[in-house]
Design a protein around this motif. Structure first.
Motif, PDB file in Angstrom:
ATOM      1  N   SER A   1      27.139  35.381  49.206  1.00  0.00           N
ATOM      2  CA  SER A   1      26.728  36.375  48.204  1.00  0.00           C
ATOM      3  C   SER A   1      27.545  37.635  48.480  1.00  0.00           C
ATOM      4  O   SER A   1      27.195  38.450  49.335  1.00  0.00           O
ATOM      5  N   ALA A   2      28.651  37.763  47.756  1.00  0.00           N
ATOM      6  CA  ALA A   2      29.707  38.716  48.114  1.00  0.00           C
ATOM      7  C   ALA A   2      29.772  39.881  47.138  1.00  0.00           C
ATOM      8  O   ALA A   2      29.927  39.678  45.923  1.00  0.00           O
ATOM      9  N   PRO A   3      29.674  41.119  47.624  1.00  0.00           N
ATOM     10  CA  PRO A   3      29.908  42.269  46.754  1.00  0.00           C
ATOM     11  C   PRO A   3      31.299  42.196  46.116  1.00  0.00           C
ATOM     12  O   PRO A   3      32.273  41.784  46.751  1.00  0.00           O
ATOM     13  N   VAL A   4      31.352  42.592  44.841  1.00  0.00           N
ATOM     14  CA  VAL A   4      32.614  42.569  44.095  1.00  0.00           C
ATOM     15  C   VAL A   4      32.793  43.908  43.389  1.00  0.00           C
ATOM     16  O   VAL A   4      31.828  44.629  43.121  1.00  0.00           O
ATOM     17  N   SER A   5      34.026  44.228  43.089  1.00  0.00           N
ATOM     18  CA  SER A   5      34.328  45.475  42.377  1.00  0.00           C
ATOM     19  C   SER A   5      34.117  45.268  40.880  1.00  0.00           C
ATOM     20  O   SER A   5      34.162  44.146  40.368  1.00  0.00           O
ATOM     21  N   TRP A   6      33.938  46.373  40.158  1.00  0.00           N
ATOM     22  CA  TRP A   6      33.807  46.265  38.709  1.00  0.00           C
ATOM     23  C   TRP A   6      35.121  45.825  38.072  1.00  0.00           C
ATOM     24  O   TRP A   6      35.117  45.187  37.002  1.00  0.00           O
ATOM     25  N   GLU A   7      36.236  46.100  38.723  1.00  0.00           N
ATOM     26  CA  GLU A   7      37.516  45.590  38.221  1.00  0.00           C
ATOM     27  C   GLU A   7      37.530  44.061  38.288  1.00  0.00           C
ATOM     28  O   GLU A   7      38.041  43.400  37.366  1.00  0.00           O
ATOM     29  N   GLU A   8      36.986  43.505  39.352  1.00  0.00           N
ATOM     30  CA  GLU A   8      36.916  42.042  39.463  1.00  0.00           C
ATOM     31  C   GLU A   8      35.977  41.462  38.413  1.00  0.00           C
ATOM     32  O   GLU A   8      36.244  40.392  37.851  1.00  0.00           O
ATOM     33  N   VAL A   9      34.865  42.150  38.156  1.00  0.00           N
ATOM     34  CA  VAL A   9      33.937  41.680  37.128  1.00  0.00           C
ATOM     35  C   VAL A   9      34.619  41.696  35.763  1.00  0.00           C
ATOM     36  O   VAL A   9      34.580  40.713  35.011  1.00  0.00           O
ATOM     37  N   ALA A  10      35.270  42.797  35.444  1.00  0.00           N
ATOM     38  CA  ALA A  10      35.933  42.920  34.143  1.00  0.00           C
ATOM     39  C   ALA A  10      37.081  41.922  34.003  1.00  0.00           C
ATOM     40  O   ALA A  10      37.392  41.478  32.891  1.00  0.00           O
ATOM     41  N   GLY A  11      37.702  41.565  35.115  1.00  0.00           N
ATOM     42  CA  GLY A  11      38.854  40.675  35.066  1.00  0.00           C
ATOM     43  C   GLY A  11      38.520  39.204  35.202  1.00  0.00           C
ATOM     44  O   GLY A  11      39.431  38.368  35.200  1.00  0.00           O
ATOM     45  N   CYS A  12      37.233  38.855  35.291  1.00  0.00           N
ATOM     46  CA  CYS A  12      36.832  37.458  35.503  1.00  0.00           C
ATOM     47  C   CYS A  12      37.150  36.621  34.269  1.00  0.00           C
ATOM     48  O   CYS A  12      36.651  36.915  33.166  1.00  0.00           O
ATOM     49  N   ARG A  13      37.966  35.602  34.435  1.00  0.00           N
ATOM     50  CA  ARG A  13      38.353  34.735  33.323  1.00  0.00           C
ATOM     51  C   ARG A  13      37.850  33.297  33.492  1.00  0.00           C
ATOM     52  O   ARG A  13      37.700  32.567  32.520  1.00  0.00           O
ATOM     53  N   THR A  14      37.643  32.880  34.716  1.00  0.00           N
ATOM     54  CA  THR A  14      37.084  31.549  34.979  1.00  0.00           C
ATOM     55  C   THR A  14      36.033  31.681  36.071  1.00  0.00           C
ATOM     56  O   THR A  14      36.063  32.632  36.871  1.00  0.00           O
ATOM     57  N   ALA A  15      35.102  30.733  36.127  1.00  0.00           N
ATOM     58  CA  ALA A  15      34.017  30.799  37.106  1.00  0.00           C
ATOM     59  C   ALA A  15      34.549  30.882  38.526  1.00  0.00           C
ATOM     60  O   ALA A  15      33.968  31.559  39.385  1.00  0.00           O
ATOM     61  N   SER A  16      35.679  30.230  38.782  1.00  0.00           N
ATOM     62  CA  SER A  16      36.214  30.202  40.145  1.00  0.00           C
ATOM     63  C   SER A  16      36.751  31.565  40.592  1.00  0.00           C
ATOM     64  O   SER A  16      36.946  31.793  41.791  1.00  0.00           O
ATOM     65  N   ASP A  17      36.967  32.475  39.636  1.00  0.00           N
ATOM     66  CA  ASP A  17      37.471  33.803  40.008  1.00  0.00           C
ATOM     67  C   ASP A  17      36.512  34.538  40.929  1.00  0.00           C
ATOM     68  O   ASP A  17      36.930  35.407  41.700  1.00  0.00           O
ATOM     69  N   LEU A  18      35.228  34.227  40.820  1.00  0.00           N
ATOM     70  CA  LEU A  18      34.231  34.942  41.612  1.00  0.00           C
ATOM     71  C   LEU A  18      33.483  34.002  42.552  1.00  0.00           C
ATOM     72  O   LEU A  18      32.274  34.130  42.759  1.00  0.00           O
ATOM     73  N   VAL A  19      34.216  33.068  43.121  1.00  0.00           N
ATOM     74  CA  VAL A  19      33.672  32.228  44.200  1.00  0.00           C
ATOM     75  C   VAL A  19      34.328  32.666  45.501  1.00  0.00           C
ATOM     76  O   VAL A  19      35.559  32.621  45.628  1.00  0.00           O
ATOM     77  N   PHE A  20      33.509  33.100  46.450  1.00  0.00           N
ATOM     78  CA  PHE A  20      34.036  33.561  47.730  1.00  0.00           C
ATOM     79  C   PHE A  20      33.393  32.760  48.858  1.00  0.00           C
ATOM     80  O   PHE A  20      32.163  32.658  48.933  1.00  0.00           O
ATOM     81  N   LEU A  21      34.254  32.205  49.706  1.00  0.00           N
ATOM     82  CA  LEU A  21      33.787  31.427  50.852  1.00  0.00           C
ATOM     83  C   LEU A  21      33.765  32.316  52.091  1.00  0.00           C
ATOM     84  O   LEU A  21      34.312  33.425  52.109  1.00  0.00           O
ATOM     85  N   ALA A  22      33.138  31.800  53.148  1.00  0.00           N
ATOM     86  CA  ALA A  22      32.990  32.583  54.376  1.00  0.00           C
ATOM     87  C   ALA A  22      34.318  33.152  54.855  1.00  0.00           C
ATOM     88  O   ALA A  22      34.397  34.331  55.246  1.00  0.00           O
ATOM     89  N   ASP A  23      35.367  32.354  54.799  1.00  0.00           N
ATOM     90  CA  ASP A  23      36.662  32.805  55.318  1.00  0.00           C
ATOM     91  C   ASP A  23      37.286  33.911  54.462  1.00  0.00           C
ATOM     92  O   ASP A  23      38.204  34.609  54.913  1.00  0.00           O
ATOM     93  N   ASP A  24      36.810  34.072  53.223  1.00  0.00           N
ATOM     94  CA  ASP A  24      37.350  35.116  52.350  1.00  0.00           C
ATOM     95  C   ASP A  24      36.791  36.499  52.672  1.00  0.00           C
ATOM     96  O   ASP A  24      37.396  37.517  52.293  1.00  0.00           O
TER      97      ASP A  24
END
Length: 294
Positions: free
Chosen positions: A246-269
């Motif tokens: 459950s990873a905090p994201v920037s509003w730029e990342e939210v606005a730029g999300c084009r596919t579901a995988s854009d906002l998948v973050f794993l432990a190593d990320d």
């Protein structure tokens, strides 16, 4: 033989470190512990003084899941607990994860961390508002982001600053720091906000949980503002197919999300994100940033 490790002067037994918990990636229990140790500073800031509920998955996400609010059997005496109300009459104890030893002890149980929107010294008086944006297939995180951007603007109109994080599953969580406010009042405001979002975006948003209403839409779940409810903590691992966070994201990342995988973050990320951006949820821990409900 179970290895004993010393963490800031506390003896902690760590078990089954080679056990694979996430078969798709081979992510082991030892890597779970390493992840939590690496992100400890950020995670501890967000669970600070909040009673923690655990979703345990000791055999991985495909095994049995146990949700517990009570201190697990064998909880060390040095792990802090706090009394919390469970009903009008009853009180119970819950764990507070206040330092690295407690975090490592809990991580060894293989857990997701969940917290309420209030602190231990003020039950049912919230200092956060939360909205859980949950997509109904075929909707995905992309639709959640569209709803989140509308909600951000609407909250800003009331003088409230929203921050976003992934749920670690399919959706998004929005959080707002508040001056201490009774949970009932926060719940009422959040419900009205979800209803307003549905009126403004009828093709995108629903505010009720009924499954029949949800295909292709984003359920704006306002219920987690109730005093008895909890939300996945920032930086917690999730019991999913992959070791998602459950990873905090920037509003730029939210606005730029084009596919579901854009906002998948794993432990190593997460450690590289923290090194680059700091804790994007950090402002929520600053009392000076707390807003007031209108």
């Amino acid at each position: 033989m179970t290895p004993i490790t010393m963490v800031e002067g506390r003896r902690i037994a760590l078990s089954n470190l080679d056990k694979v918990l996430y078969p798709r990636t081979g992510f082991t229990k030892g890597e779970v512990l390493h992840y939590y140790a690496t992100v400890a500073a950020a995670l501890l800031a967000h669970v600070h003084d909040r009673p923690v509920s655990f979703l345990r998955y000791p055999d991985g996400p495909d095994g049995q899941l146990f949700f517990t609010k009570n201190p697990p059997p064998g909880t060390p005496a040095w792990v802090r607990t706090t009394p919390v109300p469970r009903s009008e009459e009853a009180r119970a104890q819950q764990v507070i994860i206040s330092d690295m030893p407690a975090l490592m002890w809990a991580a060894n149980l293989v857990v997701e961390f969940h917290t309420p929107q209030w602190r231990a010294d003020s039950p049912a008086v919230a200092d956060r508002l939360v909205l859980d944006l949950d997509p109904g297939p075929p909707a995905t995180a992309v639709e959640c982001c569209a709803a989140a951007l509308w909600l951000r603007e609407r909250l800003a109109a009331d003088g409230l600053e929203a921050y976003a994080k992934t749920s670690g599953s399919k959706g998004l969580h929005l959080a707002v720091a508040l001056e201490p406010t009774p949970s009932e009042r926060v719940s009422a405001y959040a419900k009205a906000l979800a209803q307003e979002a549905e009126r403004a975006l009828p093709e995108l948003v629903v505010h009720r949980m009924a499954k029949a209403l949800r295909p292709g839409k984003v359920f704006v779940d306002h219920s987690q503002n109730a005093a008895a409810k909890t939300t996945a903590a920032p930086y917690t691992l999730r019991a999913r197919e992959l070791p998602t966070v459950s990873a905090p994201v920037s509003w730029e990342e939210v606005a730029g999300c084009r596919t579901a995988s854009d906002l998948v973050f794993l432990a190593d990320d997460i450690p590289p994100r923290l090194a680059r951006d700091g804790d994007l949820f950090g402002p929520l821990t600053d009392p000076g940033r707390a807003g007031r409900l209108p």
